[in-house]
Scaffold this active site. Structure first.
Site, PDB file in Angstrom:
ATOM      1  N   ASP A  67     -25.429  26.499 -27.168  1.00 18.68           N
ATOM      2  CA  ASP A  67     -24.644  25.271 -27.321  1.00 18.68           C
ATOM      3  C   ASP A  67     -23.182  25.535 -27.671  1.00 18.68           C
ATOM      4  OD1 ASP A  67     -25.416  26.239 -29.830  1.00 18.68           O
ATOM      5  OD2 ASP A  67     -26.787  24.592 -30.214  1.00 18.68           O
ATOM      6  N   ASN A 136     -33.419  18.927 -39.389  1.00 23.18           N
ATOM      7  CA  ASN A 136     -34.108  17.775 -38.779  1.00 23.18           C
ATOM      8  C   ASN A 136     -35.015  18.198 -37.625  1.00 23.18           C
ATOM      9  OD1 ASN A 136     -32.302  18.454 -36.813  1.00 23.18           O
ATOM     10  ND2 ASN A 136     -31.292  16.464 -36.678  1.00 23.18           N
ATOM     11  N   HIS A 138     -34.100  20.118 -35.032  1.00 20.04           N
ATOM     12  CA  HIS A 138     -33.467  20.379 -33.731  1.00 20.04           C
ATOM     13  C   HIS A 138     -33.526  21.857 -33.377  1.00 20.04           C
ATOM     14  CE1 HIS A 138     -29.181  20.750 -35.671  1.00 20.04           C
ATOM     15  NE2 HIS A 138     -29.686  21.937 -35.496  1.00 20.04           N
ATOM     16  N   GLU A 143     -31.466  17.094 -30.378  1.00 21.99           N
ATOM     17  CA  GLU A 143     -31.677  16.327 -31.606  1.00 21.99           C
ATOM     18  C   GLU A 143     -32.941  15.478 -31.502  1.00 21.99           C
ATOM     19  OE1 GLU A 143     -30.040  17.095 -34.093  1.00 21.99           O
ATOM     20  OE2 GLU A 143     -27.862  16.949 -33.912  1.00 21.99           O
TER      21      GLU A 143
HETATM   22  C1  F6R Z   1     -26.978  26.974 -33.173  1.00 23.37           C
HETATM   23  C2  F6R Z   1     -28.055  26.034 -32.929  1.00 23.37           C
HETATM   24  C3  F6R Z   1     -28.688  25.266 -34.018  1.00 23.37           C
HETATM   25  C4  F6R Z   1     -28.962  26.075 -35.283  1.00 23.37           C
HETATM   26  C5  F6R Z   1     -29.572  25.206 -36.364  1.00 23.37           C
HETATM   27  C6  F6R Z   1     -29.840  25.961 -37.630  1.00 23.37           C
HETATM   28  O1  F6R Z   1     -26.527  27.548 -31.966  1.00 23.37           O
HETATM   29  O2  F6R Z   1     -28.391  25.863 -31.801  1.00 23.37           O
HETATM   30  O3  F6R Z   1     -29.902  24.738 -33.547  1.00 23.37           O
HETATM   31  O4  F6R Z   1     -29.814  27.144 -34.978  1.00 23.37           O
HETATM   32  O5  F6R Z   1     -28.718  24.121 -36.636  1.00 23.37           O
HETATM   33  O6  F6R Z   1     -28.619  26.328 -38.193  1.00 23.37           O
HETATM   34  P1  F6R Z   1     -28.537  27.323 -39.441  1.00 23.37           P
HETATM   35  O7  F6R Z   1     -29.027  28.633 -38.942  1.00 23.37           O
HETATM   36  O8  F6R Z   1     -27.084  27.366 -39.782  1.00 23.37           O
HETATM   37  O9  F6R Z   1     -29.408  26.756 -40.505  1.00 23.37           O
END
Ligand code: F6R
Length: 242
Positions: A67, A136, A138, A143
């Site tokens: 992303d 959440n 994702h 999302e």
């Molecule tokens: C990042 C991504 C997100 C993160 C997720 C967890 O490229 O795709 O799905 O993996 O938000 O983020 P952290 O690791 O910061 O808790």
């Protein structure tokens, strides 16, 4: 799903890095699906260390990131392209032209999504997809919603995600409201999936994703249907899983 229990963040990072290093060793020209955020930073650090010792070669590998924020240029200090350059790409011998991140500045969002899907297809899909998990549920920026979205799409970030990610910005107001994300399709078609989860704040969602119903309200729950998932979690993230 194979669950690997680690004691803490560093242990999780080493164990997960060993899984990814094995992938690179078994198939040097593999396609790695990569993630940003806090969870994979230690893993990347470990890969860099092994590379610098001469034990890991990225010269034939390619990467496709999950992303990117809409509106951020590749050299913006908060962009995911910059994150990847600083946390991995600039420290290993992966060829820059073999690394792919959605273009946050694309003039035509639809064309950018189609380009990214074509790129994944032309690469032959993803050999190993690395994922973190949002508070959440994702994965990528898929999302919670009413349906799983298969292809790359432009998405409005959930309030929960904006809150969680504001730690990287001066304030919540500065967190971009939209992102491009790979869809659920290529993640589910990846030949292997590697998930890293760390910290007590992930315990509840990890339980829901692994043990609850498979629902787009918890996007990571779809991973229950993937035949080759390895999840490496530290004790706090896995404390609600028996
Ligand atoms: C990042 C991504 C997100 C993160 C997720 C967890 O490229 O795709 O799905 O993996 O938000 O983020 P952290 O690791 O910061 O808790």
């Amino acid at each position: 799903m194979k669950i690997i229990r680690a004691t803490d963040y560093d242990d999780m990072s080493r164990k997960a890095a060993a899984v990814m290093a094995a992938q690179l060793t078994l198939k040097p020209n593999c396609v790695l699906g990569l993630a940003t955020g806090s969870s994979p930073v230690g893993l990347y650090r470990q890969l860099i260390e092994w590379h610098q010792k001469g034990e890991l070669d990225f010269s034939s590998a390619s990467s496709i990131n999950l992303d990117e924020y809409v509106g951020l240029s590749p050299d913006n200090s908060q962009s995911y392209r910059r994150f990847m350059n600083e946390n991995l790409f600039h420290h290993v011998n992966i060829k820059p032209e073999n690394t792919h991140v959605p273009n946050g500045l694309a003039a035509d969002p639809k064309a950018e999504c189609a380009r990214y899907d074509a790129l994944i297809r032309e690469a032959g899909g993803i050999d190993m997809q690395l994922l973190g998990m949002g508070n959440n549920g994702h994965i990528g920026f898929n999302e919670p919603g009413e349906a799983f979205v298969k292809d790359t799409h432009r998405v409005a970030l959930a309030q929960n995600t904006i809150e969680a990610n504001k730690r990287f910005f001066e304030s919540a107001d500065e967190v971009p409201r939209e992102a491009y994300t790979m869809g659920i399709g290529p993640i589910m078609l990846a030949r292997r999936v590697l998930v890293v989860v760390s910290g007590a704040q992930k315990a509840k969602i990890v339980r829901e994703a692994l043990c609850g119903p498979i629902t787009p309200a918890v996007p990571a729950s779809i991973l229950q249907l993937h035949p080759r998932v390895t999840l490496v979690g530290d004790a706090e993230a896995l404390r609600a899983i028996d």
